[in-house]
Design a protein around this motif. Sequence first.
Motif, PDB file in Angstrom:
ATOM      1  N   TYR A 107      -2.834   0.530  -4.115  1.00  0.00           N
ATOM      2  CA  TYR A 107      -2.398  -0.839  -3.845  1.00  0.00           C
ATOM      3  C   TYR A 107      -1.552  -1.305  -5.025  1.00  0.00           C
ATOM      4  N   VAL A 139      -4.629  -5.681   8.506  1.00  0.00           N
ATOM      5  CA  VAL A 139      -6.032  -6.042   8.723  1.00  0.00           C
ATOM      6  C   VAL A 139      -6.901  -5.129   7.875  1.00  0.00           C
ATOM      7  N   SER A 140      -7.943  -5.682   7.285  1.00  0.00           N
ATOM      8  CA  SER A 140      -8.924  -4.911   6.553  1.00  0.00           C
ATOM      9  C   SER A 140     -10.296  -5.494   6.852  1.00  0.00           C
ATOM     10  N   LEU A 141     -11.204  -4.653   7.320  1.00  0.00           N
ATOM     11  CA  LEU A 141     -12.566  -5.084   7.608  1.00  0.00           C
ATOM     12  C   LEU A 141     -13.506  -4.431   6.605  1.00  0.00           C
ATOM     13  N   PRO A 142     -14.184  -5.220   5.777  1.00  0.00           N
ATOM     14  CA  PRO A 142     -15.095  -4.625   4.775  1.00  0.00           C
ATOM     15  C   PRO A 142     -16.337  -4.035   5.418  1.00  0.00           C
ATOM     16  N   VAL A 147       0.864  -1.175   0.000  1.00  0.00           N
ATOM     17  CA  VAL A 147       0.000   0.000   0.000  1.00  0.00           C
ATOM     18  C   VAL A 147       0.902   1.227   0.000  1.00  0.00           C
ATOM     19  N   HIS A 166       2.533  -2.440   4.454  1.00  0.00           N
ATOM     20  CA  HIS A 166       1.817  -3.696   4.212  1.00  0.00           C
ATOM     21  C   HIS A 166       0.503  -3.636   4.983  1.00  0.00           C
ATOM     22  N   LYS A 167      -0.569  -4.043   4.339  1.00  0.00           N
ATOM     23  CA  LYS A 167      -1.865  -4.099   5.004  1.00  0.00           C
ATOM     24  C   LYS A 167      -1.864  -5.295   5.946  1.00  0.00           C
ATOM     25  N   TYR A 196      -3.788   7.071  -2.300  1.00  0.00           N
ATOM     26  CA  TYR A 196      -3.775   5.782  -1.627  1.00  0.00           C
ATOM     27  C   TYR A 196      -3.870   4.736  -2.721  1.00  0.00           C
TER      28      TYR A 196
END
Length: 98
Positions: free
Chosen positions: A55, A95-98, A3, A92-93, A53
């Motif tokens: 990816y 955690v990602s919560l949709p 990222v 680096h990502k 931002y």
Amino acid sequence: MLVRIVKMHFEEDKINEFLSFFDKNKEHIRNFEGCRFLELYQDLDQANVFFTYSYWDQESDLENYRNSSLFKGVWATTKKWFNAKPAAWSVHKIVSLP
């Protein structure tokens, strides 16, 4: 996945020029090999502060972009409108919560 976050401060009277220029180039940036996502943010309290931002599949994809004629042209134009040094982070990502 990598990222990339870039913070940019613009001269107040150059904001509209930047936004128009970004609009013309956003699809080219987003469709560059290895770029999977691109967003532009504007600070709520400082209208002249923007963040990109993005990816990237791999660090080498970002480096290929940074060495490309596309990036060199975009950056050469954009940096003329800065009123402060830009800052960039590659992270680096976790955690990602949709």
